[in-house]
Design an enzyme around this catalytic site. Structure first.
Site, PDB file in Angstrom:
ATOM      1  N   GLU A 146      31.684-107.254  -5.384  1.00 46.43           N
ATOM      2  CA  GLU A 146      30.311-107.785  -5.319  1.00 46.43           C
ATOM      3  C   GLU A 146      29.327-106.673  -4.981  1.00 46.43           C
ATOM      4  OE1 GLU A 146      28.316-108.196  -2.406  1.00 46.43           O
ATOM      5  OE2 GLU A 146      29.753-107.363  -0.989  1.00 46.43           O
ATOM      6  N   LEU A 148      26.015-107.649  -3.952  1.00 48.27           N
ATOM      7  CA  LEU A 148      24.881-108.453  -3.491  1.00 48.27           C
ATOM      8  C   LEU A 148      24.261-107.829  -2.244  1.00 48.27           C
ATOM      9  CD1 LEU A 148      26.624-111.944  -3.714  1.00 48.27           C
ATOM     10  CD2 LEU A 148      25.304-110.779  -5.499  1.00 48.27           C
ATOM     11  N   GLU A 150      22.022-108.424   1.086  1.00 51.96           N
ATOM     12  CA  GLU A 150      21.554-109.512   1.932  1.00 51.96           C
ATOM     13  C   GLU A 150      20.042-109.606   1.772  1.00 51.96           C
ATOM     14  OE1 GLU A 150      22.997-109.735   5.936  1.00 51.96           O
ATOM     15  OE2 GLU A 150      24.889-108.815   5.382  1.00 51.96           O
ATOM     16  N   LYS A 199      33.174 -99.801  -5.852  1.00 48.68           N
ATOM     17  CA  LYS A 199      32.424-100.412  -4.756  1.00 48.68           C
ATOM     18  C   LYS A 199      32.236 -99.444  -3.581  1.00 48.68           C
ATOM     19  CE  LYS A 199      30.343-103.131  -2.099  1.00 48.68           C
ATOM     20  NZ  LYS A 199      30.557-104.471  -1.649  1.00 48.68           N
ATOM     21  N   PHE A 244      15.766 -96.386  -2.492  1.00 48.95           N
ATOM     22  CA  PHE A 244      16.564 -95.850  -1.391  1.00 48.95           C
ATOM     23  C   PHE A 244      16.105 -94.469  -0.959  1.00 48.95           C
ATOM     24  CE2 PHE A 244      20.242 -98.220   0.224  1.00 48.95           C
ATOM     25  CZ  PHE A 244      19.919 -99.436  -0.354  1.00 48.95           C
ATOM     26  N   LEU A 245      14.793 -94.325  -0.870  1.00 47.01           N
ATOM     27  CA  LEU A 245      14.236 -93.038  -0.439  1.00 47.01           C
ATOM     28  C   LEU A 245      13.341 -93.205   0.785  1.00 47.01           C
ATOM     29  CD1 LEU A 245      13.288 -91.141  -3.733  1.00 47.01           C
ATOM     30  CD2 LEU A 245      15.151 -90.639  -2.172  1.00 47.01           C
ATOM     31  N   GLY A 248      14.105 -94.116   7.824  1.00 47.32           N
ATOM     32  CA  GLY A 248      14.146 -95.226   8.778  1.00 47.32           C
ATOM     33  C   GLY A 248      14.896 -94.818  10.026  1.00 47.32           C
ATOM     34  N   CYS A 255      27.886-103.612   5.693  1.00 47.88           N
ATOM     35  CA  CYS A 255      28.597-102.962   4.584  1.00 47.88           C
ATOM     36  C   CYS A 255      28.634-101.434   4.675  1.00 47.88           C
ATOM     37  CB  CYS A 255      27.966-103.380   3.269  1.00 47.88           C
ATOM     38  SG  CYS A 255      27.929-105.157   3.129  1.00 47.88           S
ATOM     39  N   ARG A 323      24.333-107.444  12.725  1.00 48.16           N
ATOM     40  CA  ARG A 323      25.582-106.683  12.843  1.00 48.16           C
ATOM     41  C   ARG A 323      25.357-105.243  12.381  1.00 48.16           C
ATOM     42  NH1 ARG A 323      29.318-110.468   9.412  1.00 48.16           N
ATOM     43  NH2 ARG A 323      27.438-110.353   8.143  1.00 48.16           N
TER      44      ARG A 323
HETATM   45  C1  UGA Z   1      24.566-103.087   0.556  1.00 49.71           C
HETATM   46  C2  UGA Z   1      24.431-102.642  -0.922  1.00 49.71           C
HETATM   47  O1  UGA Z   1      23.078-102.298  -1.205  1.00 49.71           O
HETATM   48  C3  UGA Z   1      24.887-103.765  -1.852  1.00 49.71           C
HETATM   49  O2  UGA Z   1      24.852-103.323  -3.195  1.00 49.71           O
HETATM   50  C4  UGA Z   1      26.322-104.174  -1.473  1.00 49.71           C
HETATM   51  O3  UGA Z   1      26.785-105.240  -2.256  1.00 49.71           O
HETATM   52  C5  UGA Z   1      26.361-104.598  -0.024  1.00 49.71           C
HETATM   53  O4  UGA Z   1      25.903-103.504   0.791  1.00 49.71           O
HETATM   54  C6  UGA Z   1      27.789-104.951   0.323  1.00 49.71           C
HETATM   55  O5  UGA Z   1      28.642-104.074   0.328  1.00 49.71           O
HETATM   56  O6  UGA Z   1      28.082-106.153   0.499  1.00 49.71           O
HETATM   57  P1  UGA Z   1      23.070-104.546   2.227  1.00 49.71           P
HETATM   58  O7  UGA Z   1      24.045-104.117   3.280  1.00 49.71           O
HETATM   59  O8  UGA Z   1      22.704-105.985   2.164  1.00 49.71           O
HETATM   60  O9  UGA Z   1      23.648-104.154   0.772  1.00 49.71           O
HETATM   61  O10 UGA Z   1      21.752-103.733   2.518  1.00 49.71           O
HETATM   62  P2  UGA Z   1      20.833-102.638   1.795  1.00 49.71           P
HETATM   63  O11 UGA Z   1      19.608-103.272   1.277  1.00 49.71           O
HETATM   64  O12 UGA Z   1      21.624-101.828   0.870  1.00 49.71           O
HETATM   65  O13 UGA Z   1      20.402-101.749   3.076  1.00 49.71           O
HETATM   66  C7  UGA Z   1      21.345-101.033   3.847  1.00 49.71           C
HETATM   67  C8  UGA Z   1      20.661-100.268   4.980  1.00 49.71           C
HETATM   68  O14 UGA Z   1      19.902 -99.183   4.463  1.00 49.71           O
HETATM   69  C9  UGA Z   1      19.693-101.085   5.819  1.00 49.71           C
HETATM   70  O15 UGA Z   1      19.848-100.750   7.179  1.00 49.71           O
HETATM   71  C10 UGA Z   1      18.327-100.643   5.291  1.00 49.71           C
HETATM   72  O16 UGA Z   1      17.265-100.812   6.204  1.00 49.71           O
HETATM   73  C11 UGA Z   1      18.580 -99.179   5.001  1.00 49.71           C
HETATM   74  N1  UGA Z   1      17.620 -98.585   4.038  1.00 49.71           N
HETATM   75  C12 UGA Z   1      17.622 -99.001   2.741  1.00 49.71           C
HETATM   76  C13 UGA Z   1      16.748 -97.577   4.455  1.00 49.71           C
HETATM   77  O17 UGA Z   1      16.744 -97.167   5.636  1.00 49.71           O
HETATM   78  N2  UGA Z   1      15.909 -97.016   3.535  1.00 49.71           N
HETATM   79  C14 UGA Z   1      15.890 -97.404   2.240  1.00 49.71           C
HETATM   80  O18 UGA Z   1      15.096 -96.821   1.443  1.00 49.71           O
HETATM   81  C15 UGA Z   1      16.758 -98.433   1.832  1.00 49.71           C
END
Ligand code: UGA
Length: 423
Positions: A146, A148, A150, A199, A244-245, A248, A255, A323
């Site tokens: 997957e 996906l 959140e 993955k 993703f740039l 933070g 994940c 988490r």
């Molecule tokens: C992530 C992956 O993006 C999904 O494709 C994958 O399916 C999922 O893990 C999984 O393995 O189930 P998710 O954990 O929901 O999804 O969150 P993301 O939106 O990817 O963000 C991950 C972290 O990166 C967060 O703490 C977010 O704040 C941080 N982030 C993201 C940044 O600090 N800067 C960004 O530009 C983007």
């Protein structure tokens, strides 16, 4: 229309179950947690996820979805999706015991010539163990990880960038791909092992990208540069990509930390270590410490007995998931240095084992604050008016680790504004 069983109705399982039911398939969600099954059967979602409850209620009404704790109910399904958790063990590796136990239980109930689909994130070669446990020549095992996110899980389900289907049996693989009815998505047909690695490699690559972004932000701060301009310009290069740039307080969630650690462990075990993963993890801790240092520096070098107001507890916006949230890690570091933390989050109202005051209203969180710190990028924080906030705080200082707020607006109201990636 197909008959589908989903084993495990957690975040991945429920989003997939609701998604498949909406596409017209007949879905049964199976989970050992009876309280969860009762809740889902009455149309309530145990997780905070956009639109999930609306879709759940619709499918229940149309009788396209049902929930049970009875594993034998897989007998009616042609496709059985494994959506069970693979938590992190103490050594960093992924724990596949839920997957292995359930497949042992499942085997005798599976319909003739059915397909077991592994959707959970599982370490390399888990599919072989699943096949062994099922121990039936008529049952195919397909690896279909997957992707996906959140907060946007259903949107990602209906409009995926790609669907990965790992299985050398072409007929079975095509059947699984067709279930998604996603005409525009690229379908990658491959073998099981490659699907499993795709993955881990994807999540780890994104985590490494973010660690690098946070390092560049720190580096830019040591110069006269503005990392936001640097990153924006980098993103215009198609090879790098604009997503993703954003710097933070470090990356987190259920994940990335788990998957990076599991890939690192697996690679080490196979004697092909991937040092970039160690560096990404180390860099992520540095990103958290950097936020704490900024807060401390802004308060004269000590956090002892300082009132820190934190905005955001979830690991990212649009979820109630705390988490492995960087926000919680930063709060723990602040507490360790003697700060008194009050926090506000639009959806998170309680964090287990975290001894801080989580306020129900934003205004209560800023009362007497020495500093306001933004840790989660909730869009609602943007509309907060500094002219209202200023009456409540002790010091007019904002540390915005997500570069979310409008700096000029806060500065106009006399706040000292500290962003991420520039001075
Ligand atoms: C992530 C992956 O993006 C999904 O494709 C994958 O399916 C999922 O893990 C999984 O393995 O189930 P998710 O954990 O929901 O999804 O969150 P993301 O939106 O990817 O963000 C991950 C972290 O990166 C967060 O703490 C977010 O704040 C941080 N982030 C993201 C940044 O600090 N800067 C960004 O530009 C983007």
């Amino acid at each position: 229309m197909a008959k589908i069983a989903i084993i495990g109705t957690g975040y991945v399982g429920l989003s997939s179950a609701v998604g498949f039911a909406h596409l017209g398939h007949d879905v049964v969600g199976i989970d050992i947690d009876k309280a969860k099954i009762a809740k889902l059967s009455s149309g309530q979602s145990p997780i905070f996820e956009k639109d999930i409850e609306v879709f759940l209620k619709k499918s229940l009404k149309k009788k396209k979805i049902a929930f049970t704790s009875d594993y034998s109910k897989v007998a009616g399904s042609q496709f059985v999706f494994l959506c069970l958790p693979t938590p992190q063990l103490d050594n960093g590796a992924a724990d596949v015991s839920f997957i292995l136990e359930s497949t042992k239980m499942l085997s005798r109930h599976l319909k003739k010539s059915s397909t077991v689909v592994i959707k959970s994130t599982v370490p390399v070669n888990t599919w072989k163990l699943v096949k062994e446990n099922i121990n039936r020549d008529d049952v195919a095992v397909v690896s279909n990880p997957e992707f996906l996110r959140e907060g946007t899980a259903l949107q990602d389900f209906f409009k995926p960038d790609r669907i990965v289907v790992g299985c050398t049996d072409e007929v079975k693989a095509t059947e699984v791909a067709k279930l998604y009815k996603a005409k525009k998505a690229k379908v990658v047909f491959t073998d099981n092992t490659s699907a499993e690695i795709i993955k881990y490699a994807s999540n780890s690559f994104l985590a490494i990208k973010l660690s690098f972004v946070n390092e560049i932000a720190a580096y830019a701060e040591s110069t006269d540069a503005n990392a936001l301009d640097v990153l924006n310009a980098m993103g215009l290069d198609k090879r790098i990509g604009k997503d993703f740039l954003k710097p933070g307080p470090g990356w987190g969630g259920m994940c990335f930390p788990k998957d990076v650690s599991a890939l690192k462990e697996s690679a080490q075990e196979r004697n092909v270590p991937i040092p970039m993963l160690d560096a990404a993890l180390e860099s992520n801790l540095k990103a958290q410490l950097r936020v704490v240092k900024k807060i401390s520096d802004a308060l004269g070098g000590s956090l002892k007995s300082k009132n820190v107001c934190v905005w955001g507890l979830a690991f990212k916006a649009n979820t109630d998931d705390t988490r492995f949230s960087p926000s919680i890690s930063v709060i723990n570091l602040l507490l360790k240095q003697g700060a008194i933390v009050k926090a506000f989050d639009p959806v998170v109202k309680h964090v287990p084992h975290l001894k801080i005051d989580v306020t129900s209203e934003i205004i209560q969180s800023v009362e007497n604050a020495d500093v306001i710190v933004v840790l989660t990028e909730w869009q609602e924080f943007k509309s907060i008016k500094p002219e209202i906030i200023e009456k409540w705080v002790k010091n007019k200082i904002v540390v915005d680790s997500r570069n979310l707020l409008d700096k000029s607006k806060w500065e106009k109201n006399g706040f000292r504004f500290i962003g991420n990636g520039y001075n």
